[in-house]
Design a protein around this motif. Sequence first.
Motif, mmCIF file in Angstrom:
data_model
loop_
_atom_site.group_PDB
_atom_site.id
_atom_site.type_symbol
_atom_site.label_atom_id
_atom_site.label_comp_id
_atom_site.label_asym_id
_atom_site.label_seq_id
_atom_site.Cartn_x
_atom_site.Cartn_y
_atom_site.Cartn_z
ATOM 1 N N ALA A 141 0.860 -1.179 0.000
ATOM 2 C CA ALA A 141 0.000 0.000 0.000
ATOM 3 C C ALA A 141 0.897 1.230 0.000
ATOM 4 O O ALA A 141 1.905 1.263 0.711
ATOM 5 N N MET A 142 0.541 2.253 -0.787
ATOM 6 C CA MET A 142 1.308 3.502 -0.773
ATOM 7 C C MET A 142 0.660 4.521 0.157
ATOM 8 O O MET A 142 1.158 5.639 0.299
ATOM 9 N N HIS A 143 -0.447 4.117 0.790
ATOM 10 C CA HIS A 143 -1.149 4.997 1.723
ATOM 11 C C HIS A 143 -1.098 4.361 3.104
ATOM 12 O O HIS A 143 -1.113 3.134 3.236
ATOM 13 N N LEU B 107 13.815 5.879 -2.453
ATOM 14 C CA LEU B 107 12.736 5.121 -1.823
ATOM 15 C C LEU B 107 11.440 5.518 -2.530
ATOM 16 O O LEU B 107 11.114 6.709 -2.603
ATOM 17 N N ASP B 108 10.717 4.542 -3.057
ATOM 18 C CA ASP B 108 9.523 4.820 -3.874
ATOM 19 C C ASP B 108 8.296 4.847 -2.961
ATOM 20 O O ASP B 108 7.628 3.836 -2.763
ATOM 21 N N PHE B 109 7.990 6.016 -2.438
ATOM 22 C CA PHE B 109 7.014 6.172 -1.362
ATOM 23 C C PHE B 109 5.739 6.853 -1.832
ATOM 24 O O PHE B 109 5.776 7.707 -2.726
ATOM 25 N N GLY B 110 4.633 6.526 -1.183
ATOM 26 C CA GLY B 110 3.406 7.292 -1.290
ATOM 27 C C GLY B 110 3.560 8.610 -0.534
ATOM 28 O O GLY B 110 4.582 8.855 0.129
ATOM 29 N N PRO B 111 2.510 9.455 -0.585
ATOM 30 C CA PRO B 111 2.634 10.842 -0.114
ATOM 31 C C PRO B 111 3.028 11.018 1.354
ATOM 32 O O PRO B 111 3.701 11.990 1.687
ATOM 33 N N TRP B 112 2.645 10.119 2.240
ATOM 34 C CA TRP B 112 2.882 10.347 3.667
ATOM 35 C C TRP B 112 3.757 9.279 4.305
ATOM 36 O O TRP B 112 3.945 9.274 5.522
#
Lengths: 138, 138, 138
Positions: free
Chosen positions: A43-45, C110-115
């Motif tokens: 999950a990216m969230h 690092l391939d991250f989502g927004p938070w």
Amino acid sequence: MKSHTSYLTFHARNRMEFINITGEVQEKVQDSGVREGLCLVNAMHITASVFINDDEPGLHQDYKDWLERLAPHDPSRYRHNRTGEDNGDAHHKRQIMGREVVVAVTEGKLDFGPWEQIFYGEFDGRRPKRVMVKIIGE
Amino acid sequence: MKSHTSYLTFHARNRMEFINITGEVQEKVQDSGVREGLCLVNAMHITASVFINDDEPGLHQDYKDWLERLAPHDPSRYRHNRTGEDNGDAHHKRQIMGREVVVAVTEGKLDFGPWEQIFYGEFDGRRPKRVMVKIIGE
Amino acid sequence: MKSHTSYLTFHARNRMEFINITGEVQEKVQDSGVREGLCLVNAMHITASVFINDDEPGLHQDYKDWLERLAPHDPSRYRHNRTGEDNGDAHHKRQIMGREVVVAVTEGKLDFGPWEQIFYGEFDGRRPKRVMVKIIGE
């Protein structure tokens, strides 16, 4: 070494919802051309999970009831909600169910036991959300 | 890049049981010839876990008591059991303890802190079950 | 295939404490020269976690309160503490929050989502503790 990066997007209609994404992940494994390696699905969230379990609706309802007991939605319970959010519970539910799974790729396929299925677990839905699929190997 | 795939089989005598599999995983690392890489160890069954913690019998009994409080066995509590199963609790216990671990391989060995040991955690035993070990690296 | 191994050391002043380690892990990714791959970050101690969530102090206090309810510190509750320890609760809290995260590395980051932020979660602090960072890829 090959690597393959992709993102899946989901829009859960309910606050809490589990979506079977096994077929989509398997397609990405095929696209990658990797025969032997590892596949990360996360999950990216931070109010959502990716987890592996059974595709059985009774079990999914059991999980929802259980997570609601372990971390009730009631917004007044969480300091986090003083920031203007109402999803404090979702950050807790996600920790129980986990952020990610790593699955072996063997002979070009997800190397699964008899009942393993990959789910996206949403705990603060009604907005589009992304899942990352990263495959490395040869 | 090298890859090495193997499967371990366990037959737990009790419904809930923890088996130290560190030695067997380390053997697979040696067999693989990988000196630097990653080692994935996961339960192939969805009522079982692979986790890392201490090999101390008091702690293991604490875990069993705690998991039984968080997700009691009582079959009448779970919708899942209307399918004819009696293992609804095991699907919940497994989510707490996790499906998999990923361990670094450094200089041909599992790169562990002082007390880390790998366990297969069975929550619906008395049948043969499989654990996957996938090692990639160089 | 490239691989890069490093260890971070932390000394939490409190028994329970969460430390944002995202910047240090990103530095190790840069040091590694890996552009596409996987980054494993794990606690090397079995009373500690590495997890990904939000860097929001209200949420962190919520987590601490919640973990204390799920696995209270009270040393008399745990068989494990008969060995002379007083950290039985920490072994339980760590299982909820998890041992490790695996993060995709894409285009050298690092391939991250927004938070998404990476935290070291200490549950039995006041001693130096280590976190492993292993990066593989190309």
